[in-house]
Design a protein around this motif. Structure first.
Motif, PDB file in Angstrom:
ATOM      1  N   SER A  61       1.099  -1.197   0.031  1.00 53.48           N
ATOM      2  CA  SER A  61       0.000   0.196   0.191  1.00 53.48           C
ATOM      3  C   SER A  61       0.909   1.481   0.558  1.00 53.48           C
ATOM      4  N   LEU A  63       1.178   5.421   0.838  1.00 49.22           N
ATOM      5  CA  LEU A  63       0.478   6.495   1.928  1.00 49.22           C
ATOM      6  C   LEU A  63       0.687   7.785   0.778  1.00 49.22           C
ATOM      7  N   GLN A  93       4.354   5.733  -2.965  1.00 49.88           N
ATOM      8  CA  GLN A  93       4.719   4.303  -1.758  1.00 49.88           C
ATOM      9  C   GLN A  93       5.792   5.361  -1.482  1.00 49.88           C
ATOM     10  N   LYS A  98       5.475   6.023   1.913  1.00 43.88           N
ATOM     11  CA  LYS A  98       4.938   4.833   2.638  1.00 43.88           C
ATOM     12  C   LYS A  98       6.491   4.423   2.665  1.00 43.88           C
ATOM     13  N   ARG A 149       8.610   7.327   5.375  1.00 39.83           N
ATOM     14  CA  ARG A 149       7.730   6.977   6.752  1.00 39.83           C
ATOM     15  C   ARG A 149       8.093   5.148   7.887  1.00 39.83           C
ATOM     16  N   GLN A 207       4.750  -3.922   8.064  1.00 41.79           N
ATOM     17  CA  GLN A 207       3.413  -2.987   7.705  1.00 41.79           C
ATOM     18  C   GLN A 207       3.123  -3.703   7.507  1.00 41.79           C
ATOM     19  N   ASP A 248      -6.320   4.170   2.066  1.00 38.27           N
ATOM     20  CA  ASP A 248      -4.711   4.129   0.649  1.00 38.27           C
ATOM     21  C   ASP A 248      -4.341   3.225   0.030  1.00 38.27           C
ATOM     22  N   TYR A 249      -4.775   2.152   1.315  1.00 38.85           N
ATOM     23  CA  TYR A 249      -4.873   0.891   0.210  1.00 38.85           C
ATOM     24  C   TYR A 249      -5.879   0.445  -1.211  1.00 38.85           C
ATOM     25  N   THR A 261      -4.739   2.267  -4.088  1.00 44.36           N
ATOM     26  CA  THR A 261      -3.066   2.019  -5.073  1.00 44.36           C
ATOM     27  C   THR A 261      -4.040   1.204  -5.200  1.00 44.36           C
ATOM     28  N   GLN A 269       1.474   0.171   9.997  1.00 45.05           N
ATOM     29  CA  GLN A 269       2.848   0.119  10.606  1.00 45.05           C
ATOM     30  C   GLN A 269       2.956   0.002  11.767  1.00 45.05           C
TER      31      GLN A 269
END
Length: 405
Positions: free
Chosen positions: A141, A143, A155, A158, A161, A272, A328-329, A332, A380
């Motif tokens: 996924s 973010l 990406q 993500k 992070r 994650q 967000d997934y 995605t 996460q």
């Protein structure tokens, strides 16, 4: 007879759902909304009767049903995902064991089984994944900062992070369990970390090593074809992005014990993980679903409760941060499916047929519906070792109340 019974059950269910199911003879069921066009009713209902958890996807693969003109497949599946616990009438739940298939023993994630399971999906073709992923080849996924943000940028956010979450910086000895195609390893090396990355996919490893070399990071990144259980050494940080779903419930204790063993004192872990509610995980963990049969053999999505209980019973690790971004997934997956459709001719040139196209359309839409409905989530998680953990033995970890720590 089985098909007729299945149709009676499904029609009753459809009458309660915000969808519009259209039969070849013009019969319409449902309360309106996205259109489900039933092309071959008898074949579809026979598949559903034979295996409810597998039959719907197989019927789509075979062309027994489709989304109607102007209806998006994920939009059509979302109402079903939102009501998954109510799909089977309660009086019939007692008969579920008669039609549900058990997980096949050949998909157990032993060292040999895990290699076979991973390669069945990830060794299909690097070109296949390149046709729908972002240019960074990140298969997890993203973010997003805003809805129209570029997928590659999301990406990148993500990755950065989760590296921040694991406190990866200059000099960090980092272990990445499940390297994908090398994007996170390269990003960590650019921070000055020394990265050891492992995978069971030969296709991934080949391309990831090439990408690391092109980035000029071969002196900082060591990528290996290796099972997590075989890793030795000591690491300041461990990062694993959407790998736990491939471990299997039977091996969650060994997976987390291995991370605990490899983590240096004062180190941190960032995972994650796709998650589902604990009651749904318990209800489905031993049955064989369409995703396990056709997409991810040996896979099982954990719950946060299951992770906490496994950590408390088998390790000195504890979750201290939980960041969720399930919506967000869904976005995605929507982007991936759009790319897959737009680039289908390139995928077909790799030798994949129309059944494969429908299989992956259903897979991507099915997962998107799961996140859009809230049935699935992604997090996460930051894990650290309990202070004084060297004094906590396995007996203490197994005491009643240990899971609440």
């Amino acid at each position: 007879m089985r098909a007729r019974i299945a149709r009676l059950i499904v029609d009753r269910m459809l009458d309660q759902f915000p969808v519009r199911a259209v039969y070849p003879d013009g019969t319409v069921r449902g309360r309106g909304g996205p259109v489900l066009e039933i092309v071959r009713p008898t074949a579809m209902f026979e598949r559903l009767a034979r295996s409810p958890k597998v039959g719907l996807g197989e019927a789509y693969q075979a062309g027994d049903w489709r989304a109607g003109d102007g209806t998006d497949l994920a939009e059509l599946l979302t109402p079903f995902a939102a009501r998954v616990a109510q799909l089977v009438p309660r009086p019939l739940l007692t008969f579920r064991r008669l039609v549900e298939q058990r997980l096949p023993s050949r998909q157990r994630n032993t060292p040999a089984g895990a290699r076979s399971n991973i390669r069945a999906h990830y060794d299909l073709s690097n070109a296949l994944f390149g046709a729908f992923l972002d240019p960074g080849m990140t298969y997890s996924s993203a973010l997003f900062d805003h809805s129209d943000e570029d997928l590659e940028a999301a990406q990148h956010r993500k990755v950065e992070r989760i590296l921040d979450q694991a406190e990866v910086g200059a000099g960090t000895r980092l272990l990445e369990i499940g390297i994908g195609w090398g994007t996170l390893a390269i990003a960590a090396a650019r921070r000055g970390a020394r990265v050891t990355g492992i995978t069971l996919s030969t296709e991934q490893l080949q391309l990831a090593r090439k990408r690391v070399a092109e980035a000029g990071m071969t002196d900082r990144v060591d990528l290996r074809l290796q099972d997590y259980r075989a890793v030795t050494g000591s690491y300041d940080a461990v990062v694993s992005v959407e790998m736990i779903e491939a471990v299997g419930e039977e091996y969650w204790p060994e997976y987390f014990r291995t991370i605990d063993r490899l983590l240096a004192p004062g180190g941190s872990v960032a995972l994650q993980a796709i998650l589902m509610e604990h009651d749904r995980m318990l209800a489905t963990r031993t049955s064989y679903g369409w995703i396990q049969k056709y997409i991810f053999p040996g896979g099982l999505i954990p719950s946060r409760t299951a992770i906490d209980e496994t950590l408390a019973t088998h390790t000195t690790l504890v979750v201290e941060d939980d960041f969720r971004f399930g919506a967000d997934y869904a976005e995605t997956l929507r982007r991936w499916r759009r790319n897959f459709t737009a680039n289908w001719q390139a995928v077909r040139a790799e030798g994949f047929d129309e059944t494969f196209r429908r299989t992956w359309e259903f897979y991507l839409a099915y997962c998107e519906a799961g996140f859009a409905s809230g049935y699935l989530d992604v997090a996460q998680l930051r894990l650290t070792q309990l202070s004084g953990s060297e004094n906590i033995d396995s007996t203490t970890r197994s005491l009643p109340g240990a899971a609440a720590r």
